[in-house]
Design an enzyme around this catalytic site. Structure first.
Site, mmCIF file in Angstrom:
data_model
loop_
_atom_site.group_PDB
_atom_site.id
_atom_site.type_symbol
_atom_site.label_atom_id
_atom_site.label_comp_id
_atom_site.label_asym_id
_atom_site.label_seq_id
_atom_site.Cartn_x
_atom_site.Cartn_y
_atom_site.Cartn_z
ATOM 1 C CB SER A 84 -1.045 -0.319 1.354
ATOM 2 O OG SER A 84 -1.924 1.269 1.579
ATOM 3 C CG HIS A 106 -3.728 -1.651 -1.405
ATOM 4 N ND1 HIS A 106 -4.492 -2.555 -1.827
ATOM 5 C CD2 HIS A 106 -4.054 -1.295 -0.842
ATOM 6 C CE1 HIS A 106 -5.546 -2.579 -0.992
ATOM 7 N NE2 HIS A 106 -5.293 -1.766 -0.163
ATOM 8 C CG ASP A 148 -4.437 2.025 0.825
ATOM 9 O OD1 ASP A 148 -5.887 0.934 0.580
ATOM 10 O OD2 ASP A 148 -4.153 2.064 1.161
ATOM 11 C CG MET A 205 -8.364 6.560 2.290
ATOM 12 S SD MET A 205 -7.572 6.980 3.877
ATOM 13 C CE MET A 205 -6.891 5.903 4.374
ATOM 14 C CG HIS A 256 -9.346 -0.504 -0.686
ATOM 15 N ND1 HIS A 256 -8.346 -0.984 0.814
ATOM 16 C CD2 HIS A 256 -10.475 -1.054 -0.399
ATOM 17 C CE1 HIS A 256 -9.304 -1.345 1.467
ATOM 18 N NE2 HIS A 256 -10.610 -1.028 1.297
ATOM 19 C CG MET A 285 -11.173 2.410 2.253
ATOM 20 S SD MET A 285 -9.595 2.393 2.533
ATOM 21 C CE MET A 285 -8.628 2.898 1.440
ATOM 22 C CG MET A 323 -11.541 -3.396 5.926
ATOM 23 S SD MET A 323 -9.812 -2.866 4.441
ATOM 24 C CE MET A 323 -8.814 -2.373 5.393
ATOM 25 C CG ASP A 343 -6.236 -3.330 3.364
ATOM 26 O OD1 ASP A 343 -5.228 -3.045 3.749
ATOM 27 O OD2 ASP A 343 -6.997 -2.332 3.123
#
Ligand code: DX5
Ligand code: ZN
Length: 217
Positions: free
Chosen positions: A6, A31, A33, A35, A64, A66, A135, A171
């Site tokens: 990540s 990865h 992330d 957000m 991913h 979020m 998660m 994760d």
């Protein structure tokens, strides 16, 4: 075991150097992330940074999301052709439609579950997806402590999946101390933030160490 570092835990201002140094024989995915500051408290980055990052590596991206309403955000990543686009079940009322859209774009659809969300909620969507992300911390920050409840969830999910072709990813808070147990429970891909970006070792060397711990730990 495949490793997906990540980049949230990397030096984000020196990403180009980090990405170019990553050895594809050690690192399977990158990865990303994403957000939004709503679904999780922090803002990270969006499709522009993801697009720039993709220009400096041939390693497939593991996106991913979020974010709330991933049905609005997800399609922005289609043109980047990541390996998978994973969205949270808690963030949308339309998981089947979104999974089908992702699949039609030639990308593997993934669904992520927060630690408090039961894997039994996936029962009716398993035939629509190619990956489940369990998660093992509450989403939002790297460097948190691993939540043990993730292990029985992976075991339960593995049984539910049966003979379907669905990858299991875990994760949060994963390192040499717990990756072996995740491997035995049925995890195919591990996300590694702080355990992969731990100077002076390179992320590639850290990924190799994690893989060997997955086999022997
Ligand atoms: C948490 C993110 C994770 C995180 C992992 O919200 O989804 O991908 O960056 O970092 P570590 O491995 O440090 O928990
Ligand atoms: Zn993540």
């Amino acid at each position: 075991m495949k490793i997906s570092p990540s980049i949230l835990a990397a030096d984000m201002l020196d990403l180009k150097t980090t990405l170019r140094a990553m050895d594809p024989s050690a690192i399977d995915f990158i990865h990303m992330d994403v957000m939004d500051g709503h679904f999780v408290p922090q803002l990270s980055f969006g499709e522009r940074i993801t697009e720039l990052a993709a220009q400096h590596t041939k390693i497939p991206l593991d996106v991913h999301l979020m974010v709330d309403q991933p049905e609005l955000e997800g399609p922005k990543y289609f043109k980047l052709k990541p390996h998978n686009i994973t969205f949270h079940l808690e963030a949308t009322n339309f998981p089947v439609r979104l999974a089908r859209e992702i699949k039609s774009a030639g990308i593997l659809p993934g669904i992520a579950l927060n630690p408090g969300t039961s894997v039994s909620l996936l029962e009716n969507v398993l035939d629509e997806i190619g990956m489940v992300l369990i998660m093992s911390v509450e989403p939002g920050f790297y460097g948190q402590k691993f939540l043990e409840l993730a292990i029985p969830k992976v075991e339960q999910l593995k049984k539910m999946i049966g003979s379907r072709d669905i990858l299991i990813e875990a994760d949060g808070g994963i390192g040499e101390g717990n990756i072996g147990r995740l491997a035995r429970a049925g995890v195919d891909i591990v996300v590694a933030g702080s355990s992969c970006f731990a100077p002076p070792d390179s992320p590639s060397d850290r990924a190799r160490a994690l893989k060997s711990a997955a086999l022997n730990g």
